[in-house]
Design a protein around this motif. Sequence first.
Motif, short mmCIF file in Angstrom:
data_model
loop_
_atom_site.label_atom_id
_atom_site.label_comp_id
_atom_site.label_asym_id
_atom_site.label_seq_id
_atom_site.Cartn_x
_atom_site.Cartn_y
_atom_site.Cartn_z
N HIS A 32 0.87 -1.18 0.00
CA HIS A 32 0.00 0.00 0.00
C HIS A 32 0.90 1.23 0.00
CE1 HIS A 32 -2.77 -3.11 1.65
NE2 HIS A 32 -3.60 -2.52 0.82
N VAL A 33 0.67 2.12 -0.95
CA VAL A 33 1.59 3.22 -1.23
C VAL A 33 1.01 4.53 -0.71
CG1 VAL A 33 2.81 4.48 -3.03
CG2 VAL A 33 2.47 2.00 -3.24
N GLY A 34 1.82 5.28 0.04
CA GLY A 34 1.45 6.62 0.47
C GLY A 34 0.44 6.62 1.60
N GLU A 35 0.13 7.84 2.04
CA GLU A 35 -0.85 8.00 3.11
C GLU A 35 -2.24 7.58 2.65
OE1 GLU A 35 0.05 8.47 5.98
OE2 GLU A 35 2.06 9.32 5.78
N ALA A 36 -2.50 7.65 1.34
CA ALA A 36 -3.80 7.22 0.79
C ALA A 36 -3.89 5.70 0.70
CB ALA A 36 -4.04 7.83 -0.58
N ARG A 37 -2.76 5.01 0.92
CA ARG A 37 -2.70 3.54 0.88
C ARG A 37 -3.24 2.99 -0.45
NH1 ARG A 37 -1.64 0.80 5.71
NH2 ARG A 37 -1.40 2.16 7.53
N LEU A 38 -2.64 3.46 -1.52
CA LEU A 38 -3.01 2.97 -2.84
C LEU A 38 -2.46 1.55 -3.03
CD1 LEU A 38 -2.25 6.16 -4.97
CD2 LEU A 38 -4.29 5.59 -3.64
N VAL A 39 -3.24 0.70 -3.69
CA VAL A 39 -2.84 -0.69 -3.89
C VAL A 39 -1.75 -0.76 -4.95
CG1 VAL A 39 -3.62 -2.98 -4.57
CG2 VAL A 39 -5.13 -1.49 -3.25
N GLY A 40 -0.66 -1.47 -4.64
CA GLY A 40 0.43 -1.64 -5.58
C GLY A 40 1.08 -3.00 -5.46
N GLU A 41 2.09 -3.24 -6.32
CA GLU A 41 2.74 -4.54 -6.37
C GLU A 41 4.22 -4.32 -6.70
OE1 GLU A 41 1.71 -8.85 -8.42
OE2 GLU A 41 1.38 -7.02 -9.57
N VAL A 42 5.10 -4.97 -5.95
CA VAL A 42 6.53 -4.85 -6.19
C VAL A 42 6.90 -5.66 -7.43
CG1 VAL A 42 8.84 -5.29 -5.26
CG2 VAL A 42 7.00 -4.55 -3.72
N VAL A 43 7.49 -5.00 -8.44
CA VAL A 43 7.83 -5.69 -9.68
C VAL A 43 9.34 -5.73 -9.93
CG1 VAL A 43 5.63 -5.20 -10.77
CG2 VAL A 43 7.49 -3.56 -11.01
N LYS A 44 10.14 -5.01 -9.12
CA LYS A 44 11.59 -5.05 -9.30
C LYS A 44 12.25 -4.70 -7.98
CE LYS A 44 13.30 -3.37 -13.09
NZ LYS A 44 13.80 -2.42 -14.12
N LEU A 45 13.29 -5.45 -7.63
CA LEU A 45 14.07 -5.20 -6.41
C LEU A 45 15.55 -5.12 -6.77
CD1 LEU A 45 12.39 -7.63 -3.82
CD2 LEU A 45 12.47 -5.14 -3.65
N GLN A 46 16.21 -4.11 -6.23
CA GLN A 46 17.65 -3.96 -6.45
C GLN A 46 18.26 -3.29 -5.22
OE1 GLN A 46 18.70 -1.78 -9.95
NE2 GLN A 46 20.89 -2.24 -9.77
N GLY A 47 18.85 -4.12 -4.36
CA GLY A 47 19.41 -3.59 -3.13
C GLY A 47 18.32 -2.99 -2.26
N SER A 48 18.50 -1.73 -1.89
CA SER A 48 17.51 -1.05 -1.05
C SER A 48 16.50 -0.27 -1.88
CB SER A 48 18.21 -0.10 -0.08
OG SER A 48 18.93 0.89 -0.80
N HIS A 49 16.52 -0.49 -3.19
CA HIS A 49 15.58 0.20 -4.09
C HIS A 49 14.59 -0.82 -4.67
CE1 HIS A 49 17.71 4.11 -4.22
NE2 HIS A 49 18.79 3.35 -4.00
N ALA A 50 13.40 -0.34 -4.98
CA ALA A 50 12.37 -1.20 -5.57
C ALA A 50 11.53 -0.38 -6.55
CB ALA A 50 11.46 -1.78 -4.48
N VAL A 51 10.94 -1.09 -7.50
CA VAL A 51 9.98 -0.49 -8.42
C VAL A 51 8.62 -1.11 -8.14
CG1 VAL A 51 9.31 -0.17 -10.83
CG2 VAL A 51 11.72 -0.06 -10.19
N ILE A 52 7.62 -0.25 -7.97
CA ILE A 52 6.26 -0.69 -7.62
C ILE A 52 5.30 -0.17 -8.67
CG2 ILE A 52 4.42 -0.48 -5.90
CD1 ILE A 52 6.68 0.02 -3.82
N GLN A 53 4.45 -1.05 -9.19
CA GLN A 53 3.38 -0.57 -10.07
C GLN A 53 2.10 -0.45 -9.25
OE1 GLN A 53 3.16 -3.31 -13.35
NE2 GLN A 53 1.81 -4.73 -12.28
#
Length: 589
Positions: A32-53
């Motif tokens: 859940h992304v942000g204070e609005a808790r938008l639904v998302g999904e982790v699609v890429k992980l690299q160290g301490s960084h991630a990409v979420i759609q």
Amino acid sequence: MSNRTIGTIRRVNGPVIDAEGITDAMMMELVHVGEARLVGEVVKLQGSHAVIQVYEDTTGLRPGEPIYGTNLPLSVELGPGLIGGIYDGIQRPLTDIREATGVFITRGIDIPGLDRTRTWPFVPTVTTGDEVTPGQIYGTVQESQRIEHRLPVPPDVGGTILWTADAGDYTVDQTVLRVQTKSGERELTLMQRWPIRNPRPVAKRRSVDEPLITGQRVIDTLFPIGKGGTVAIPGGFGTGKTMTQHAIAKWSDADIIVYIGCGERGNEMTDVLTEFPKLVDERTGLSLMERTILIANTSNMPVSAREASIYTGVTLAEYYRDQGYDVAIMADSTSRWAEALRELSGRMEEMPAEEGFPAYLPTRIAEFYERAGSMETLSGRRGSVTIIGAVSPPGGDFSEPVTQHTKRFVRGFWALDRQLANARHYPAISWLDSYSEYLPDLTEWWQAHGGDAWETDRAEIMDLLNREVRLQQVVKLVGPDALPDSQRFIIEVCTLFKNAFLQQNAFDDVDRYSTVEKQLAMLHLVLTYYHRGSEAIKRGVTLVKLRRMKVITEITRMKFGVANEELDQIDRLQARLERSIDKLESVYA
């Protein structure tokens, strides 16, 4: 809802979020992304960084806002209450959302896919002390007048039953079974969750040997699809892809229909939502919504949810397949799904392949269509998932990547023809460009239900249609008068076949659906006209005389005038046809 913070937003790029400070996340985790808790999904992980759609509108998100993890993959809720439901691409019930927020979907709204307040009449089929195995049916619920919901043990559960609830009314989150497994005690409710990107397990895959009867003559007779098969319907704008899928969804003999409106126009989904509840299934006399699940993810909804909607739909279908049902999926359209992949891939700065689509496009298409099939379930029942996917090639160009890759993974191809659609010939399925690889598999079924006539008659009419194309090319060059009557008669018979058989009116109460028996009788009557007419021409009867027989007009209109249960009228038409030709032959004897 989890309050476990796993990182913060670093950058917002449309539906794609770059996150930093990731400490405890897994690939494909639901977040859940942000204070609005938008639904998302982790699609890429690299160290301490991630990409979420993100599956919602990201307007207003700011760098530094928290991201909350769930330790769960993106999943759907499976249980009683799905039939007749209308969901968005991530299984949020649109009817409940409308009641809660009005006509627009509020960002961050969290309404479960299954109603927690509604009770269902649970009837156990096991007792305390029984051994249960994964996939075994442990109880039933009458979900609709037509569908008995058979509750399967989750695929990861097996053991001895410690306690079983008595028959009665329960909500989907109440415990009805306790099972002692190797890893400890498990409580089962009427509901279970399943990750949408993981196919549900089965005992084995079976051969496809029974056709999905659609009631559409050009499909059932010429290009049939088996239950558990895959087929693509490619066609440009306005050629009738959606209407063809509507007709199949309405009248096919599948037990359950899952209709996925993936990126289509809102007015088309509105037609489905308003029309389906009013329609009555001819076989049961019940509303079509008694066996239908609708997933509405229109073109103005977030692009990420469009990508997920395909997987949501096929997961719901697999769940009912595991109960022993034949399920048909209408995916309209997979081109919009592929465009969503392209947009997300571009935002994640991945290397593009042909026409900008990601390099993994063929893999994703294959993964989707491979989830179809006729299966033996874990409970020993037989069920199937049939996938009928519409493809919308730009400009009707069948050489574009989505169409070409889809052809590699499907065994049926119903090509829609622009010229037929412009001539108001519907379904506009081209009999020259379409094919079905299921013919050898389904021949035994057709022989059992229609004798040997189907195989021979179908082969003969397809040969005539192909001969007619070559003759039409000659006619365009030198005119019809250059052909002898025997060849002009082939053109005449094919024209009759197109008008009286292939063309079908979806708005006519009689013509909109044809039984197998009626289809075979109509086809045999047209071929009888060809056989007897060809013999008459050899004996000197002119084509003009054959064409002017009054019975020909009645044969042309038999699709409207002869109901499915009135096949004796076709027999009388055939007798009249033969008497008329006998009379002509007697004049020239």
